[in-house]
Motif scaffolding. Structure first.
Motif, PDB file in Angstrom:
ATOM      1  N   LYS A  92      -4.746  28.547   8.592  1.00 39.24           N
ATOM      2  CA  LYS A  92      -4.213  27.262   8.115  1.00 39.24           C
ATOM      3  C   LYS A  92      -3.878  27.295   6.623  1.00 39.24           C
ATOM      4  CE  LYS A  92      -5.041  25.795  12.239  1.00 39.24           C
ATOM      5  NZ  LYS A  92      -3.917  25.738  13.224  1.00 39.24           N
ATOM      6  N   GLU A  93      -4.601  28.115   5.874  1.00 32.08           N
ATOM      7  CA  GLU A  93      -4.345  28.264   4.435  1.00 32.08           C
ATOM      8  C   GLU A  93      -4.051  29.734   4.167  1.00 32.08           C
ATOM      9  OE1 GLU A  93      -7.640  26.787   2.239  1.00 32.08           O
ATOM     10  OE2 GLU A  93      -7.494  24.746   3.052  1.00 32.08           O
ATOM     11  N   GLN A  94      -2.799  30.026   3.876  1.00 32.60           N
ATOM     12  CA  GLN A  94      -2.422  31.422   3.670  1.00 32.60           C
ATOM     13  C   GLN A  94      -2.823  31.887   2.273  1.00 32.60           C
ATOM     14  OE1 GLN A  94       1.569  32.320   4.807  1.00 32.60           O
ATOM     15  NE2 GLN A  94       1.460  31.180   6.720  1.00 32.60           N
ATOM     16  N   PRO A  95      -3.207  33.145   2.135  1.00 33.16           N
ATOM     17  CA  PRO A  95      -3.661  33.663   0.836  1.00 33.16           C
ATOM     18  C   PRO A  95      -2.564  33.599  -0.215  1.00 33.16           C
ATOM     19  CG  PRO A  95      -4.193  35.178   2.635  1.00 33.16           C
ATOM     20  CD  PRO A  95      -3.268  34.153   3.199  1.00 33.16           C
ATOM     21  N   GLU A  96      -2.975  33.341  -1.447  1.00 30.93           N
ATOM     22  CA  GLU A  96      -2.054  33.338  -2.581  1.00 30.93           C
ATOM     23  C   GLU A  96      -2.413  34.407  -3.609  1.00 30.93           C
ATOM     24  OE1 GLU A  96      -1.990  29.411  -4.140  1.00 30.93           O
ATOM     25  OE2 GLU A  96      -0.962  28.556  -2.392  1.00 30.93           O
ATOM     26  N   LYS A  97      -3.586  34.990  -3.457  1.00 32.56           N
ATOM     27  CA  LYS A  97      -4.013  36.093  -4.320  1.00 32.56           C
ATOM     28  C   LYS A  97      -5.061  36.897  -3.574  1.00 32.56           C
ATOM     29  CE  LYS A  97      -7.690  33.551  -6.674  1.00 32.56           C
ATOM     30  NZ  LYS A  97      -8.276  33.190  -7.976  1.00 32.56           N
ATOM     31  N   GLN A  98      -5.285  38.109  -4.017  1.00 32.80           N
ATOM     32  CA  GLN A  98      -6.269  38.941  -3.342  1.00 32.80           C
ATOM     33  C   GLN A  98      -7.677  38.465  -3.662  1.00 32.80           C
ATOM     34  OE1 GLN A  98      -5.173  42.703  -5.433  1.00 32.80           O
ATOM     35  NE2 GLN A  98      -7.386  42.936  -5.713  1.00 32.80           N
ATOM     36  N   PRO A  99      -8.623  38.656  -2.739  1.00 32.96           N
ATOM     37  CA  PRO A  99      -9.988  38.160  -2.960  1.00 32.96           C
ATOM     38  C   PRO A  99     -10.699  38.957  -4.056  1.00 32.96           C
ATOM     39  CG  PRO A  99      -9.899  39.540  -0.994  1.00 32.96           C
ATOM     40  CD  PRO A  99      -8.480  39.369  -1.465  1.00 32.96           C
ATOM     41  N   ASP A 100     -11.645  38.306  -4.696  1.00 29.98           N
ATOM     42  CA  ASP A 100     -12.439  38.993  -5.704  1.00 29.98           C
ATOM     43  C   ASP A 100     -13.325  40.063  -5.071  1.00 29.98           C
ATOM     44  OD1 ASP A 100     -11.382  37.403  -7.733  1.00 29.98           O
ATOM     45  OD2 ASP A 100     -12.890  35.842  -7.409  1.00 29.98           O
ATOM     46  N   LYS A 101     -13.836  39.760  -3.898  1.00 25.26           N
ATOM     47  CA  LYS A 101     -14.679  40.690  -3.161  1.00 25.26           C
ATOM     48  C   LYS A 101     -14.188  40.789  -1.718  1.00 25.26           C
ATOM     49  CE  LYS A 101     -18.859  39.486  -5.779  1.00 25.26           C
ATOM     50  NZ  LYS A 101     -20.246  38.946  -5.679  1.00 25.26           N
ATOM     51  N   LYS A 102     -14.281  41.983  -1.140  1.00 22.62           N
ATOM     52  CA  LYS A 102     -13.900  42.146   0.266  1.00 22.62           C
ATOM     53  C   LYS A 102     -14.941  41.504   1.169  1.00 22.62           C
ATOM     54  CE  LYS A 102     -10.769  43.775   3.034  1.00 22.62           C
ATOM     55  NZ  LYS A 102      -9.372  43.350   2.919  1.00 22.62           N
ATOM     56  N   VAL A 103     -16.213  41.633   0.790  1.00 23.69           N
ATOM     57  CA  VAL A 103     -17.307  41.050   1.564  1.00 23.69           C
ATOM     58  C   VAL A 103     -18.142  40.183   0.623  1.00 23.69           C
ATOM     59  CG1 VAL A 103     -19.261  41.513   3.091  1.00 23.69           C
ATOM     60  CG2 VAL A 103     -17.360  43.149   2.977  1.00 23.69           C
ATOM     61  N   GLU A 104     -18.408  38.933   1.029  1.00 18.77           N
ATOM     62  CA  GLU A 104     -19.167  38.042   0.159  1.00 18.77           C
ATOM     63  C   GLU A 104     -20.195  37.242   0.946  1.00 18.77           C
ATOM     64  OE1 GLU A 104     -16.756  34.916  -1.638  1.00 18.77           O
ATOM     65  OE2 GLU A 104     -15.101  35.458  -0.302  1.00 18.77           O
ATOM     66  N   ASN A 105     -21.256  36.899   0.270  1.00 19.02           N
ATOM     67  CA  ASN A 105     -22.358  36.132   0.843  1.00 19.02           C
ATOM     68  C   ASN A 105     -22.101  34.657   0.566  1.00 19.02           C
ATOM     69  OD1 ASN A 105     -24.817  34.973   1.533  1.00 19.02           O
ATOM     70  ND2 ASN A 105     -26.019  36.683   0.713  1.00 19.02           N
TER      71      ASN A 105
END
Length: 548
Positions: A424-437
């Protein structure tokens, strides 16, 4: 055999000479900012990553879409990029590999049309006339320097070869010829699925003509060839067709078809532009003045008195060309909307690819009427060259280098139409972390990240929600401490979330084939093995066919 190889070598040299004026810009540094050409380079970089990750067949991009990934090659025709990866592994680089494919498509399509026309009209000069018409037609230049459509450009190599295979199947009804036709059409399906559908209408025309002539045995063999092609390409078309309901393309068309029909004047009047067709500076729908003149000339000769033993073939090509041309007009919109598979095509002007194939082949028929008409056909071919050469160049050239495309994280689609519906919300930038808690502060140690595998470890003081920033698509499977774990993706981003228990968690996320894809892969693999079995059983016949 040596004579045969030398003959084909001469044709290839001829193809290279006549193609140079069209493909000369591909020998220069840099690349062209066409509608899709640079996307092709980016897709190739991603295919390269997936193959290096041993994701075979390639389906899911783990890097594009700002590293959130999406199922690119589950739906995008893959064959041009499989071929391109071979060139990359041979150290040609990404940009140069795509340029080699585009340039080769012109040379090889000249070659394949020459062989087809020579076989149909029994004349080398017929082959030359048809081959010149085939590469010096406006639509070819549009694909090379305006649209930058790699799959279509390579499909033009296969069109004449498939027709030649069908002709040989008609003349000699053998399993070997069934396999050849099936292999070539299977290649076309994976090279460009829309072109495969449109070329399927040519095959349908042949079926209708054969039914009228009661060529039942031939039709049985042709049916077996098409069935084999579907089995061979099953790894691509079955998942693409049956999983389309999972992506945005199933709900929203990428274009309004009604805007992309042509009026009669656009097919005839020469014009040029680099924009989309609806722009003032839009690209041309023209068939080509020399090609139209050759069509009219053949028609006049057929109607008047000039009959040859190949007149039935020529009449068939004339009638089929007229029918296909009618599909360019808005009056046929109901057929485009309701016909199976055709309804999936948003741009009716793509049928120009088939029209140019038929008209080019028909142009070779002029060689059947003696020296005057041979000279006239060649003169029209030269006129086609003169009219096209000023436009056989890009609007601009950029020199970005391989690293630009290798690090580009776009989705390579015009409307993000391959995005899963649950995003529903497409990415606009790459994530800071691939895996996050998401619900705690415990550290996560990431061990491996690739397009089809993510490994990480964590020690939790209580149950936590862990988010893996990769968009879920069927095939992603999670194993926690070697036990299969359910995946949640009901969140605005549609990314993978895992509920992990207290304690040590060794997590392995892998992208695997679903049962449907596994069946499709197995079907293609068995069909491909059959290709080698038939070849080994018929090696002497293959050698004889090359000599003929």
């Amino acid at each position: 055999m040596k004579t045969s190889i030398f003959y084909y070598f001469k044709i290839f040299i001829l193809a290279l000479v006549f193609s140079l004026p069209v493909i000369f810009p591909y020998f220069k540094d840099g690349f062209f900012p066409t509608h899709d050409g640079e996307w092709a380079v980016i897709r190739l970089t991603d295919m390269y990553r997936e193959i290096k990750d041993l994701q075979i067949p390639a389906r899911f991009s783990g890097y594009l879409n700002f590293q959130f990934g999406y199922p690119l090659f589950n739906f995008e025709y893959p064959m041009p990029y499989y071929i391109g990866v071979v060139l990359v592994f041979l150290k040609f680089g990404f940009v140069n590999s795509i340029k080699i494919l585009f340039a080769s498509s012109v040379i090889l399509s000249f070659f394949s049309m020459f062989i087809l026309s020579k076989s149909v009209w029994k004349s080398n000069l017929a082959g030359l006339i048809s081959a010149i018409f085939y590469i010096y037609v406006p639509y070819r230049i549009v694909d090379l320097y305006v649209r930058g459509s790699l799959g279509e450009s390579l499909s033009f190599v296969l069109f004449p070869l498939i027709l030649l295979g069908i002709k040989r199947l008609y003349d000699n009804k053998t399993i070997l010829n069934v396999i050849v036709v099936g292999f070539l059409y299977g290649m076309l399906i994976t090279m460009h699925n829309i072109m495969a559908v449109l070329f399927g209408l040519v095959i349908l025309s042949i079926v209708v003509a054969s039914l009228i002539r009661k060529q039942i045995i031939f039709l049985i063999y042709l049916f077996l060839a098409i069935l084999y092609s579907l089995c061979l390409s099953a790894f691509f078309w079955i998942p693409a067709l049956f999983e389309k309901n999972l992506i945005l393309l199933s709900k929203i068309p990428i274009a309004n078809r009604s805007l992309y029909f042509a009026d009669f004047s656009k097919l005839l009047i020469p014009k040029w532009g680099y924009g989309i067709p609806t722009d003032v500076n839009g690209f041309s729908y023209q068939i080509g003045v020399p090609q139209i003149l050759s069509f009219i000339l053949v028609l006049v000769l057929l109607i008047a008195k000039k009959k040859t033993k190949d007149a039935k073939t020529a009449f068939f090509l004339v009638i089929t060309t007229v029918i296909f041309s009618i599909f360019m007009f808005p009056q046929t919109s109901i057929i485009w909307s309701l016909a199976p598979l055709l309804s999936e095509i948003n741009y009716p002007w793509t049928i120009l690819a088939i029209i140019m194939l038929l008209i080019s082949l028909l142009g070779g028929y002029l060689a059947k009427f003696g020296r005057f008409f041979i000279a006239l056909g060649l003169a029209l071919g030269i006129l086609a060259m003169v009219m096209i050469m000023p436009n056989a160049k890009p609007q601009a050239t950029v020199n970005r280098g391989d690293s630009y495309y290798l690090t580009n994280q776009a989705t390579t689609t015009s409307s993000d139409e391959l995005m899963p519906l649950w995003v529903k919300e497409q990415p606009e930038k790459q994530p800071d972390k691939k895996v996050e808690n998401l619900s705690g502060q415990e550290a996560i140690q990431t061990l491996q990240i690739s397009s089809n595998k993510i490994l990480f470890q964590t020690f939790l003081t209580e149950q936590r929600v862990i988010q893996v920033n990769i968009i879920y698509f069927p095939g992603w499977t999670a194993y926690v401490n070697d036990t299969k774990q359910s995946i949640e993706y009901d969140n605005p981003q549609g990314v993978i979330r895992l509920n992990l228990n207290k304690g040590e968690n060794n997590v392995r996320l892998v992208f695997q084939e679903t049962p449907l894809r596994m069946f499709s892969d197995l079907l293609s693999f068995i069909s491909f093995l059959g290709l080698f079995v038939i070849y080994l059983m018929n090696k002497h016949k293959v050698k004889a066919a090359l000599k003929s």
